[in-house]
Enzyme design. Structure first.
Site, PDB file in Angstrom:
ATOM      1  N   ARG A 136       0.993  -1.118  -0.117  1.00 53.12           N
ATOM      2  CA  ARG A 136      -0.017  -0.083  -0.115  1.00 53.12           C
ATOM      3  C   ARG A 136       0.953   1.335   0.138  1.00 53.12           C
ATOM      4  O   ARG A 136       2.208   1.119   0.221  1.00 53.12           O
ATOM      5  CB  ARG A 136      -0.843   0.054   1.185  1.00 53.12           C
ATOM      6  CG  ARG A 136      -2.023  -1.025   1.239  1.00 53.12           C
ATOM      7  CD  ARG A 136      -2.681  -1.202   2.681  1.00 53.12           C
ATOM      8  NE  ARG A 136      -3.227   0.201   2.776  1.00 53.12           N
ATOM      9  CZ  ARG A 136      -3.750   0.547   3.926  1.00 53.12           C
ATOM     10  NH1 ARG A 136      -3.421  -0.187   5.249  1.00 53.12           N
ATOM     11  NH2 ARG A 136      -4.279   1.791   4.170  1.00 53.12           N
ATOM     12  N   SER A 175       0.448   4.086   1.833  1.00 54.60           N
ATOM     13  CA  SER A 175       0.579   4.920   3.247  1.00 54.60           C
ATOM     14  C   SER A 175       2.138   5.053   3.590  1.00 54.60           C
ATOM     15  O   SER A 175       2.972   4.115   3.311  1.00 54.60           O
ATOM     16  CB  SER A 175      -0.432   4.396   4.112  1.00 54.60           C
ATOM     17  OG  SER A 175       0.156   3.247   4.719  1.00 54.60           O
ATOM     18  N   ASP A 193      -4.793  -7.226   9.533  1.00 56.30           N
ATOM     19  CA  ASP A 193      -5.616  -6.831   8.312  1.00 56.30           C
ATOM     20  C   ASP A 193      -6.060  -8.276   7.395  1.00 56.30           C
ATOM     21  O   ASP A 193      -7.145  -8.141   6.836  1.00 56.30           O
ATOM     22  CB  ASP A 193      -4.937  -6.091   7.144  1.00 56.30           C
ATOM     23  CG  ASP A 193      -4.837  -4.587   7.918  1.00 56.30           C
ATOM     24  OD1 ASP A 193      -5.513  -4.196   9.000  1.00 56.30           O
ATOM     25  OD2 ASP A 193      -4.020  -3.925   7.189  1.00 56.30           O
ATOM     26  N   THR A 243     -10.314   6.867  18.071  1.00 56.70           N
ATOM     27  CA  THR A 243      -9.854   5.824  17.638  1.00 56.70           C
ATOM     28  C   THR A 243     -10.575   4.950  16.254  1.00 56.70           C
ATOM     29  O   THR A 243     -11.711   5.208  16.200  1.00 56.70           O
ATOM     30  CB  THR A 243      -9.629   4.692  18.683  1.00 56.70           C
ATOM     31  OG1 THR A 243      -9.149   3.572  18.273  1.00 56.70           O
ATOM     32  CG2 THR A 243     -10.817   4.303  19.310  1.00 56.70           C
ATOM     33  N   LEU A 249     -13.179  -0.714  16.868  1.00 51.15           N
ATOM     34  CA  LEU A 249     -14.276  -1.023  17.722  1.00 51.15           C
ATOM     35  C   LEU A 249     -13.525  -1.828  19.004  1.00 51.15           C
ATOM     36  O   LEU A 249     -14.142  -1.549  20.173  1.00 51.15           O
ATOM     37  CB  LEU A 249     -15.202  -1.790  17.071  1.00 51.15           C
ATOM     38  CG  LEU A 249     -16.285  -0.993  16.174  1.00 51.15           C
ATOM     39  CD1 LEU A 249     -17.192  -2.012  15.596  1.00 51.15           C
ATOM     40  CD2 LEU A 249     -16.970  -0.093  17.071  1.00 51.15           C
ATOM     41  N   ARG A 250     -12.767  -2.586  18.763  1.00 47.14           N
ATOM     42  CA  ARG A 250     -12.180  -3.164  19.981  1.00 47.14           C
ATOM     43  C   ARG A 250     -11.551  -2.106  21.086  1.00 47.14           C
ATOM     44  O   ARG A 250     -11.609  -2.398  22.173  1.00 47.14           O
ATOM     45  CB  ARG A 250     -10.899  -4.035  19.345  1.00 47.14           C
ATOM     46  CG  ARG A 250      -9.937  -4.807  20.452  1.00 47.14           C
ATOM     47  CD  ARG A 250      -8.886  -5.176  19.950  1.00 47.14           C
ATOM     48  NE  ARG A 250      -7.936  -4.313  19.324  1.00 47.14           N
ATOM     49  CZ  ARG A 250      -7.049  -3.346  19.670  1.00 47.14           C
ATOM     50  NH1 ARG A 250      -6.974  -3.158  21.028  1.00 47.14           N
ATOM     51  NH2 ARG A 250      -6.560  -2.449  18.951  1.00 47.14           N
ATOM     52  N   ARG A 251     -10.922  -1.039  20.555  1.00 49.45           N
ATOM     53  CA  ARG A 251     -10.514  -0.098  21.322  1.00 49.45           C
ATOM     54  C   ARG A 251     -11.618   0.853  21.860  1.00 49.45           C
ATOM     55  O   ARG A 251     -11.481   1.004  23.319  1.00 49.45           O
ATOM     56  CB  ARG A 251      -9.392   1.023  20.649  1.00 49.45           C
ATOM     57  CG  ARG A 251      -8.310   0.180  20.357  1.00 49.45           C
ATOM     58  CD  ARG A 251      -7.073   1.057  19.567  1.00 49.45           C
ATOM     59  NE  ARG A 251      -6.032   0.681  18.991  1.00 49.45           N
ATOM     60  CZ  ARG A 251      -5.641   0.613  17.875  1.00 49.45           C
ATOM     61  NH1 ARG A 251      -6.351   1.236  17.044  1.00 49.45           N
ATOM     62  NH2 ARG A 251      -4.431   0.113  17.388  1.00 49.45           N
ATOM     63  N   ARG A 267     -10.751   8.132  11.158  1.00 47.39           N
ATOM     64  CA  ARG A 267     -10.072   7.320  10.102  1.00 47.39           C
ATOM     65  C   ARG A 267      -8.735   8.217   9.729  1.00 47.39           C
ATOM     66  O   ARG A 267      -8.769   9.469  10.130  1.00 47.39           O
ATOM     67  CB  ARG A 267     -10.833   7.223   8.881  1.00 47.39           C
ATOM     68  CG  ARG A 267     -11.923   6.077   8.663  1.00 47.39           C
ATOM     69  CD  ARG A 267     -11.270   4.624   8.327  1.00 47.39           C
ATOM     70  NE  ARG A 267     -10.340   4.836   7.429  1.00 47.39           N
ATOM     71  CZ  ARG A 267     -10.583   4.360   6.155  1.00 47.39           C
ATOM     72  NH1 ARG A 267     -11.914   4.199   5.598  1.00 47.39           N
ATOM     73  NH2 ARG A 267      -9.670   4.369   5.249  1.00 47.39           N
ATOM     74  N   GLY A 268      -8.002   7.734   8.992  1.00 49.30           N
ATOM     75  CA  GLY A 268      -6.885   8.507   8.501  1.00 49.30           C
ATOM     76  C   GLY A 268      -5.573   7.705   8.682  1.00 49.30           C
ATOM     77  O   GLY A 268      -5.391   6.973   9.448  1.00 49.30           O
ATOM     78  N   ASN A 269      -4.425   8.253   8.212  1.00 50.85           N
ATOM     79  CA  ASN A 269      -3.147   7.725   8.323  1.00 50.85           C
ATOM     80  C   ASN A 269      -2.686   8.216   9.543  1.00 50.85           C
ATOM     81  O   ASN A 269      -3.244   9.079  10.154  1.00 50.85           O
ATOM     82  CB  ASN A 269      -2.033   8.098   7.170  1.00 50.85           C
ATOM     83  CG  ASN A 269      -1.875   9.578   6.961  1.00 50.85           C
ATOM     84  OD1 ASN A 269      -2.124  10.251   7.901  1.00 50.85           O
ATOM     85  ND2 ASN A 269      -1.819   9.695   5.689  1.00 50.85           N
ATOM     86  N   THR A 312      -2.295  12.164  10.007  1.00 50.99           N
ATOM     87  CA  THR A 312      -3.547  12.630  10.209  1.00 50.99           C
ATOM     88  C   THR A 312      -4.310  12.781  11.363  1.00 50.99           C
ATOM     89  O   THR A 312      -4.697  13.449  11.998  1.00 50.99           O
ATOM     90  CB  THR A 312      -4.677  12.055   9.103  1.00 50.99           C
ATOM     91  OG1 THR A 312      -4.055  12.333   7.830  1.00 50.99           O
ATOM     92  CG2 THR A 312      -5.959  12.696   9.073  1.00 50.99           C
ATOM     93  N   ARG A 313      -3.873  11.410  11.859  1.00 48.57           N
ATOM     94  CA  ARG A 313      -4.619  11.143  13.479  1.00 48.57           C
ATOM     95  C   ARG A 313      -3.855  12.093  14.543  1.00 48.57           C
ATOM     96  O   ARG A 313      -4.203  12.506  15.308  1.00 48.57           O
ATOM     97  CB  ARG A 313      -4.694   9.588  13.916  1.00 48.57           C
ATOM     98  CG  ARG A 313      -5.429   8.801  12.894  1.00 48.57           C
ATOM     99  CD  ARG A 313      -5.584   7.310  13.280  1.00 48.57           C
ATOM    100  NE  ARG A 313      -6.156   6.680  12.160  1.00 48.57           N
ATOM    101  CZ  ARG A 313      -7.009   5.432  12.566  1.00 48.57           C
ATOM    102  NH1 ARG A 313      -7.022   4.905  13.659  1.00 48.57           N
ATOM    103  NH2 ARG A 313      -7.250   4.723  11.449  1.00 48.57           N
ATOM    104  N   CYS A 357     -16.782  -8.440  11.581  1.00 47.50           N
ATOM    105  CA  CYS A 357     -15.851  -7.330  11.861  1.00 47.50           C
ATOM    106  C   CYS A 357     -16.514  -6.360  12.919  1.00 47.50           C
ATOM    107  O   CYS A 357     -15.682  -5.479  13.200  1.00 47.50           O
ATOM    108  CB  CYS A 357     -15.709  -6.493  10.529  1.00 47.50           C
ATOM    109  SG  CYS A 357     -17.437  -6.032   9.790  1.00 47.50           S
TER     110      CYS A 357
END
Length: 322
Positions: A10, A12, A80, A123, A126-128, A145-147, A150-151, A240
């Protein structure tokens, strides 16, 4: 001279960094040159929340390129990958795993316990989200969302709008941003996603020479830990949208090396939080994961998973390491 191996990745910053690190390690160990080939995935093109994107959204394009022969190998964030095996492909190596714990990046250098009630924490997993709710700290948790950059910018940048974000420590380490971490979270507070911090180096199963070449990168303890965690995930058949966590550690026991596996299933609101652990030998890694999943199901994990959408085996997608 052999032609360079084409490594699909990818685009990123994180994906390029971890693929570059694998390429360098492979060249150093074998002398074979490797070139990176960027592959755009469906997950990269979408702005939807990670848990709504579907199965294998960050890996399917890479696997298509492998099968088509336009790349020779691919590097994935192991968490992933769906748990079902991909026909015609082979995980040839699991390199040494980075620290699988989660990390907090907060304003003012604060730890999780120092965040005030009502603090807004972002975050993508959903686990977190579920585990933050389970802590009962009265935090406002929001999906993002975001790289990585970005976060981080949403906490540390000029237009910051969050009090904190929770990210995988491994991702921050791979792009050289551990300086931003204000607390590495204890697994007792925040148990990792199955296979977090691990990479999977994948190639075509019938490319026997490459399978043999890539084996030099394989780290047996990391593979054993990931095998236990993903066996738990597969046995739970969690969809998921079901927060499932697992973390396996290898340590020297009385009778030799042992795996210590912790697993959890948490409802999204944090109201139900089932946690168990199990030990065994590395050779039995998959069986340890299956057995721990069976124990969690006996305690009622199936009702949490069923409520959240039990979607069948091999359908897990927990989002990218970013």
């Amino acid at each position: 001279m052999s032609t360079p191996l084409r490594l699909g990745t990818r685009g990123s910053a994180l994906a390029m960094a971890q693929s570059g690190q694998v390429a360098e390690a492979l060249t150093a160990a074998t002398g074979r040159e490797v070139e990176l080939v960027e592959v755009v995935t469906a997950g990269d093109r979408s702005s939807a929340p990670v848990h709504r994107l579907g199965v294998g959204v960050f890996v399917s394009a890479l696997r298509d390129a492998l099968i088509a022969g336009t790349i020779d190998l691919a590097v994935h964030s192991y968490k992933d990958l769906p748990t079902a095996a991909a026909a015609g492909l082979h995980i040839a190596a699991v390199p040494p795993r980075q620290d699988p714990r989660d990390a907090l990046v907060a304003t003012g250098g604060r730890t999780l316990a120092e965040l005030p009630p009502g603090a807004v924490v972002g975050t993508g997993a959903l686990r977190r989200i579920a585990q933050l709710h389970a802590l009962g700290l009265q935090l406002e948790v929001t999906p993002i969302r975001g790289n990585i950059d970005t976060r981080l910018g949403r906490v540390l940048g000029p237009d910051a709008d969050l009090d904190a974000v929770v990210l995988a420590r491994a991702g921050l380490a791979r792009i050289g941003r551990t300086d931003a971490i204000t607390e590495t979270l204890d697994p007792m507070l925040m148990l990792s996603a199955p296979a977090q911090g691990a990479l999977a180096v994948e190639c075509r199963a019938d490319d026997h020479d490459l399978v043999e070449l890539l084996a030099v990168l394989d780290h047996a303890p990391s593979r054993a830990a990931v095998t236990a965690e993903r066996a738990l995930l597969a046995t739970l058949e969690a969809g998921c949208s079901a927060p499932v966590a697992a973390y396996a550690e290898l340590a020297e026991g009385d009778a030799g090396e042992e795996i210590y596996l912790r697993g959890a299933v948490i409802s999204p609101d944090g109201a139900r939080d089932l946690r168990l652990s199990r030990t065994g030998t590395p050779a039995d890694a998959a069986e340890i994961g299956k057995a721990l999943a069976a124990e969690l199901l006996e305690l009622g994990a199936d009702s949490i998973l069923g409520h959240e959408g039990h979607t069948g085996p091999g359908t897990q997608q927990f989002g990218s390491t970013e």
